[in-house]
Design an enzyme around this catalytic site. Structure first.
Site, mmCIF file in Angstrom:
data_model
loop_
_atom_site.group_PDB
_atom_site.id
_atom_site.type_symbol
_atom_site.label_atom_id
_atom_site.label_comp_id
_atom_site.label_asym_id
_atom_site.label_seq_id
_atom_site.Cartn_x
_atom_site.Cartn_y
_atom_site.Cartn_z
ATOM 1 C CG ASP A 39 37.234 13.877 -1.420
ATOM 2 O OD1 ASP A 39 37.418 13.030 -2.311
ATOM 3 O OD2 ASP A 39 37.894 13.924 -0.368
ATOM 4 C CG ASP B 175 40.501 12.117 -5.634
ATOM 5 O OD1 ASP B 175 41.466 12.836 -5.363
ATOM 6 O OD2 ASP B 175 40.196 11.115 -4.983
ATOM 7 C CD GLU B 176 41.235 15.390 -1.780
ATOM 8 O OE1 GLU B 176 41.589 16.450 -1.231
ATOM 9 O OE2 GLU B 176 41.530 14.262 -1.353
#
Length: 346
Positions: A9, A107-108
């Site tokens: 993350d 973003d993960e």
DNA sequence: TCTGGGGTCCTAGGACCC
DNA sequence: TCTGGGGTCCTAGGACCC
């Protein structure tokens, strides 16, 4: 060897990308959202840097509120292509590891790894992402996606944390049930009404006692989640969009039917062009209207002639869908219109 | 100082058919 | 004479996530 799920993350991703190309902003409160003008109404924070969060700025908050809470913040417009490019670099770094990789948004990512030392792997991944992209991330290590996801929350910012079903009760039991991934405000409120406040409360509840409120399947899922159970499979198939949408909130409400229809038509054409450029065909067109009251009905229609790439047909269908709405006469004030296209699987 | 934009998945009810 | 049960398609809405 054991099977582990890692959750990567990125820290304050959007703000971090902006700081990367404007190094002079490092260490300053940065707020990204809308067109970057906090004086304009109806725009909200997409991401705030940790410095801005320290002043109480939160994502989803109106930019004007953010400006009030943190007047010294630097406000920037949202630049999705830049974030997409940065995301691609991060995912390319992750893909070089001997893991199963499931990209999970900008973003993960979830990673599935067969290893005896998942913490060492997590450290190597964090280091590689930092070295190759100058972006910091947290890495959660778990025995399934749920524990990995929550582990990453513990790890933030920039750390590594392991959480498994064994350590779950001690780590999570006292937290509000609302903290659980997948439990939103509506579910949390219903749980509270049933006397279920914490994760431990929920873990100790019989699914049957919740089935009336949530349905059997959801009740079962809630209790299992509260006990730290989750998916263990990491799906490596590339993500394929099932729909694509565009919506616009107007700075001032529209009350003119032709103006509303004009926006719907323009959104439909622009959307259609994007979808066709991606080589996809449209099966359904949906239109969303948000009135000043915030009531937001949606109507949808299947394309009569079957899946299409015809922009005229897409636009025509969008206008036909708009006709299904009762806008009122004269039209009630409209603050947003949106168009969604559902896509045929490639 | 009122509440963005872009997605996914699930449920439920009505229509229609056998 | 008034009453089944199942299956599928379609639409609307709810809820959640990033």
């Amino acid at each position: 060897m054991g099977w582990w799920v890692l959750h990567v993350d990125l820290d304050q991703f959007i703000a971090a990308v902006e700081v990367l190309r404007r190094p002079e902003l490092r260490g300053r409160p940065v707020v990204v959202g809308g067109d970057g003008d906090p004086g304009r109404a109806r725009q909200v924070v997409a991401t705030a840097s940790y410095e801005a969060r320290a002043h109480g700025v939160r994502s989803g908050m109106p930019l004007r509120v953010a400006a009030r809470r943190c007047p010294e913040a630097v406000f920037l417009p949202s630049d999705p292509p830049a974030y997409q490019a940065a995301s691609a670099r991060v995912m390319a770094t992750l893909a070089r590891f001997p893991v199963r990789l499931q990209v999970y948004g900008w973003d993960e990512a979830f990673l599935g790894a067969d290893t005896d030392d998942p913490l060492a792997l997590a450290a190597r991944i964090r280091r590689a992402v930092l070295d190759e992209t100058q972006l910091s991330c947290a890495v959660g290590v778990g025995d399934n996606k749920l524990t990995a996801k929550h582990a990453a929350r513990f790890a933030k910012p920039g750390g590594i944390h392991r959480l498994t079903r064994d350590t779950w009760p001690a780590a999570m039991g006292a937290k509000p049930a609302a903290d659980l991934w997948g439990v939103g405000p509506k579910t949390a409120k219903k749980l509270t009404a049933l006397g279920v406040h914490t994760v431990a409360d929920l873990a100790g509840t019989a699914p049957d006692a919740l089935a009336g409120q949530f349905g059997e399947r959801a009740a079962e899922w809630l209790v299992l989640s509260a006990r730290g159970a989750g998916e263990t499979t990491v799906d490596t198939a590339p993500w394929v969009a099932r729909s694509r949408s565009r919506e616009t909130t107007f700075a001032a409400d529209l009350t003119d039917r032709d103006a509303i229809a004009g926006h719907v038509a323009a959104l439909a054409r622009a959307l259609g062009a994007d979808v066709v450029a991606d080589g996809r065909r449209v099966t359904h067109v949906a239109v969303k209207v948000r009135f000043a009251s915030f009531r937001t009905p949606t109507r949808v229609m299947k394309l009569r002639e079957g899946p299409t790439t015809d922009l005229d047909a897409i636009e025509r269908t969008a206008l036909a869908v708009l006709d299904k709405f009762d806008l009122g006469e004269p039209p009630r004030p409209v603050r947003l219109v949106g168009v969604r296209t559902d896509l045929e699987p490639p």
